[in-house]
Design a protein around this motif. Structure first.
Motif, PDB file in Angstrom:
ATOM      1  N   MET A 112       2.520  -2.029   9.639  1.00 55.56           N
ATOM      2  CA  MET A 112       2.764  -3.393   9.169  1.00 55.56           C
ATOM      3  C   MET A 112       1.912  -3.683   7.942  1.00 55.56           C
ATOM      4  O   MET A 112       2.292  -4.486   7.106  1.00 55.56           O
ATOM      5  CB  MET A 112       2.485  -4.422  10.277  1.00 55.56           C
ATOM      6  N   ASP A 113       0.774  -3.017   7.820  1.00 52.30           N
ATOM      7  CA  ASP A 113      -0.084  -3.205   6.663  1.00 52.30           C
ATOM      8  C   ASP A 113       0.396  -2.399   5.464  1.00 52.30           C
ATOM      9  O   ASP A 113      -0.156  -2.540   4.375  1.00 52.30           O
ATOM     10  CB  ASP A 113      -1.525  -2.790   6.992  1.00 52.30           C
ATOM     11  N   LYS A 114       1.393  -1.560   5.650  1.00 44.57           N
ATOM     12  CA  LYS A 114       1.866  -0.667   4.600  1.00 44.57           C
ATOM     13  C   LYS A 114       3.239  -1.036   4.058  1.00 44.57           C
ATOM     14  O   LYS A 114       3.763  -0.341   3.200  1.00 44.57           O
ATOM     15  CB  LYS A 114       1.912   0.775   5.115  1.00 44.57           C
ATOM     16  N   ILE A 115       3.845  -2.089   4.555  1.00 40.96           N
ATOM     17  CA  ILE A 115       5.187  -2.459   4.118  1.00 40.96           C
ATOM     18  C   ILE A 115       5.228  -2.659   2.612  1.00 40.96           C
ATOM     19  O   ILE A 115       6.133  -2.181   1.939  1.00 40.96           O
ATOM     20  CB  ILE A 115       5.683  -3.720   4.851  1.00 40.96           C
ATOM     21  N   SER A 116       4.227  -3.333   2.064  1.00 42.29           N
ATOM     22  CA  SER A 116       4.222  -3.587   0.626  1.00 42.29           C
ATOM     23  C   SER A 116       4.035  -2.307  -0.175  1.00 42.29           C
ATOM     24  O   SER A 116       4.348  -2.268  -1.363  1.00 42.29           O
ATOM     25  CB  SER A 116       3.146  -4.611   0.256  1.00 42.29           C
ATOM     26  N   ASP A 117       3.550  -1.247   0.453  1.00 41.24           N
ATOM     27  CA  ASP A 117       3.445   0.043  -0.235  1.00 41.24           C
ATOM     28  C   ASP A 117       4.805   0.720  -0.323  1.00 41.24           C
ATOM     29  O   ASP A 117       5.071   1.486  -1.245  1.00 41.24           O
ATOM     30  CB  ASP A 117       2.481   0.981   0.500  1.00 41.24           C
ATOM     31  N   ILE A 118       5.669   0.453   0.656  1.00 40.70           N
ATOM     32  CA  ILE A 118       6.972   1.101   0.724  1.00 40.70           C
ATOM     33  C   ILE A 118       8.019   0.295  -0.039  1.00 40.70           C
ATOM     34  O   ILE A 118       8.852   0.862  -0.725  1.00 40.70           O
ATOM     35  CB  ILE A 118       7.384   1.299   2.192  1.00 40.70           C
ATOM     36  N   ILE A 119       7.968  -1.014   0.084  1.00 41.26           N
ATOM     37  CA  ILE A 119       8.866  -1.894  -0.667  1.00 41.26           C
ATOM     38  C   ILE A 119       8.045  -2.426  -1.839  1.00 41.26           C
ATOM     39  O   ILE A 119       7.136  -3.231  -1.638  1.00 41.26           O
ATOM     40  CB  ILE A 119       9.391  -3.055   0.199  1.00 41.26           C
ATOM     41  N   PRO A 120       8.329  -1.992  -3.038  1.00 37.84           N
ATOM     42  CA  PRO A 120       7.471  -2.338  -4.179  1.00 37.84           C
ATOM     43  C   PRO A 120       7.549  -3.801  -4.589  1.00 37.84           C
ATOM     44  O   PRO A 120       8.517  -4.499  -4.323  1.00 37.84           O
ATOM     45  CB  PRO A 120       8.000  -1.433  -5.296  1.00 37.84           C
ATOM     46  N   GLY A 121       6.473  -4.231  -5.228  1.00 36.84           N
ATOM     47  CA  GLY A 121       6.437  -5.541  -5.857  1.00 36.84           C
ATOM     48  C   GLY A 121       6.202  -6.696  -4.911  1.00 36.84           C
ATOM     49  O   GLY A 121       5.780  -6.548  -3.765  1.00 36.84           O
ATOM     50  N   GLU A 122       6.509  -7.860  -5.440  1.00 35.08           N
ATOM     51  CA  GLU A 122       6.293  -9.108  -4.712  1.00 35.08           C
ATOM     52  C   GLU A 122       7.160  -9.187  -3.455  1.00 35.08           C
ATOM     53  O   GLU A 122       6.729  -9.732  -2.435  1.00 35.08           O
ATOM     54  CB  GLU A 122       6.613 -10.289  -5.637  1.00 35.08           C
ATOM     55  N   THR A 123       8.347  -8.616  -3.514  1.00 35.36           N
ATOM     56  CA  THR A 123       9.238  -8.635  -2.351  1.00 35.36           C
ATOM     57  C   THR A 123       8.602  -7.918  -1.171  1.00 35.36           C
ATOM     58  O   THR A 123       8.642  -8.408  -0.046  1.00 35.36           O
ATOM     59  CB  THR A 123      10.592  -7.978  -2.687  1.00 35.36           C
ATOM     60  N   GLY A 124       8.000  -6.767  -1.424  1.00 33.59           N
ATOM     61  CA  GLY A 124       7.336  -6.021  -0.364  1.00 33.59           C
ATOM     62  C   GLY A 124       6.213  -6.806   0.270  1.00 33.59           C
ATOM     63  O   GLY A 124       6.050  -6.814   1.492  1.00 33.59           O
TER      64      GLY A 124
END
Length: 118
Positions: free
Chosen positions: A72-84
């Motif tokens: 859950m702490d890595k979602i923004s690493d997988i989905i790039p940018g502000e959306t992630g």
């Protein structure tokens, strides 16, 4: 997903079937509010195909432990940018709210049957 189910059953004192229903409701709610993220939400809550957690598998099981924390702490690493980052924040907030709801429900149900409220 299995770790999420197990965590809900242990912390909230509910059955696995109830945990599945709760998660399905949360998934449906998020997909309804953010239809453009429906595929990502489905992938986030899908069961991981193996016990080894890779960066790709992190999306499949958001609660699976990784070398540096939960997926859950890595979602923004997988989905790039502000959306992630927004998706990561949304998933974390939903998880916290679900835990609070289950704790409250557990207390209420326990009270109905004369159980010890914690």
């Amino acid at each position: 997903m299995n770790e999420l189910i197990t965590g809900l059953t242990e912390k909230a004192g509910i059955t696995a079937e109830q945990a599945h229903k709760a998660i399905d409701h949360i998934k449906d709610y998020v997909k309804e509010k953010f239809p453009m993220m429906a595929g990502a939400v489905d992938n986030l809550f899908a069961s991981a195909p193996s016990s080894a957690v890779t960066a790709t598998d992190a999306v499949l099981d958001p609660t699976a432990p990784t070398a540096t924390g939960s997926a859950m702490d890595k979602i923004s690493d997988i989905i790039p940018g502000e959306t992630g980052q927004k998706v990561e924040d949304l998933v974390k907030e939903a998880a916290h709210k679900a835990e609070d709801v289950f704790d409250s429900l557990k207390d209420k149900v326990s009270g109905l049957f004369g159980g010890d409220k914690k």
